[in-house]
Scaffold this motif. Structure first.
Motif, short mmCIF file in Angstrom:
data_model
loop_
_atom_site.label_atom_id
_atom_site.label_comp_id
_atom_site.label_asym_id
_atom_site.label_seq_id
_atom_site.Cartn_x
_atom_site.Cartn_y
_atom_site.Cartn_z
N MET A 4 0.84 -1.16 0.00
CA MET A 4 0.00 0.00 0.00
C MET A 4 0.90 1.24 0.00
N ILE A 5 0.58 2.17 -0.86
CA ILE A 5 1.36 3.40 -0.96
C ILE A 5 0.52 4.52 -0.32
N GLU A 6 0.87 4.81 0.93
CA GLU A 6 0.09 5.78 1.71
C GLU A 6 0.07 7.16 1.08
N ASN A 7 1.17 7.57 0.45
CA ASN A 7 1.20 8.89 -0.19
C ASN A 7 0.16 9.00 -1.29
N ASN A 8 -0.07 7.91 -2.02
CA ASN A 8 -1.08 7.95 -3.08
C ASN A 8 -2.48 8.09 -2.49
N LEU A 9 -2.74 7.40 -1.38
CA LEU A 9 -4.04 7.56 -0.72
C LEU A 9 -4.23 9.00 -0.26
N ARG A 66 -2.85 11.68 -1.42
CA ARG A 66 -2.99 12.55 -2.59
C ARG A 66 -4.41 12.53 -3.13
N LEU A 67 -5.07 11.38 -3.00
CA LEU A 67 -6.46 11.24 -3.45
C LEU A 67 -7.46 11.58 -2.35
N ASN A 68 -6.94 12.01 -1.19
CA ASN A 68 -7.77 12.36 -0.04
C ASN A 68 -8.58 11.15 0.44
N LEU A 69 -7.94 9.99 0.47
CA LEU A 69 -8.56 8.75 0.94
C LEU A 69 -7.80 8.24 2.15
N GLN A 70 -8.48 7.46 2.95
CA GLN A 70 -7.90 6.89 4.16
C GLN A 70 -7.67 5.39 3.97
N GLU A 71 -6.75 4.83 4.75
CA GLU A 71 -6.50 3.39 4.72
C GLU A 71 -7.77 2.61 5.06
#
Length: 53
Positions: free
Chosen positions: A1-6, A8-13
């Motif tokens: 999982m690439i947390e920075n991409n989440l 950037r998309l304003n999404l949470q794990e």
């Protein structure tokens, strides 16, 4: 999982885990590749442990 991409998309794990569970995936380790599409849907490619050549 690439947390920075989440982020950037304003999404949470938690969102990602919920989406996976809705598709019957209990663990992120079952996923080979996942991508949020332009329309906001989630594309999931599961690992195929029983591959034959």
């Amino acid at each position: 999982m690439i947390e920075n991409n989440l982020k950037r998309l304003n999404l949470q794990e938690e969102w990602l885990i919920s989406q996976l569970q809705q598709k019957g995936i209990q663990s992120i380790s079952e996923v080979f590749y996942a991508e949020v599409q332009k329309d906001g849907s989630l594309y999931i490619d599961k690992k195929k442990d029983n591959m034959t050549h």
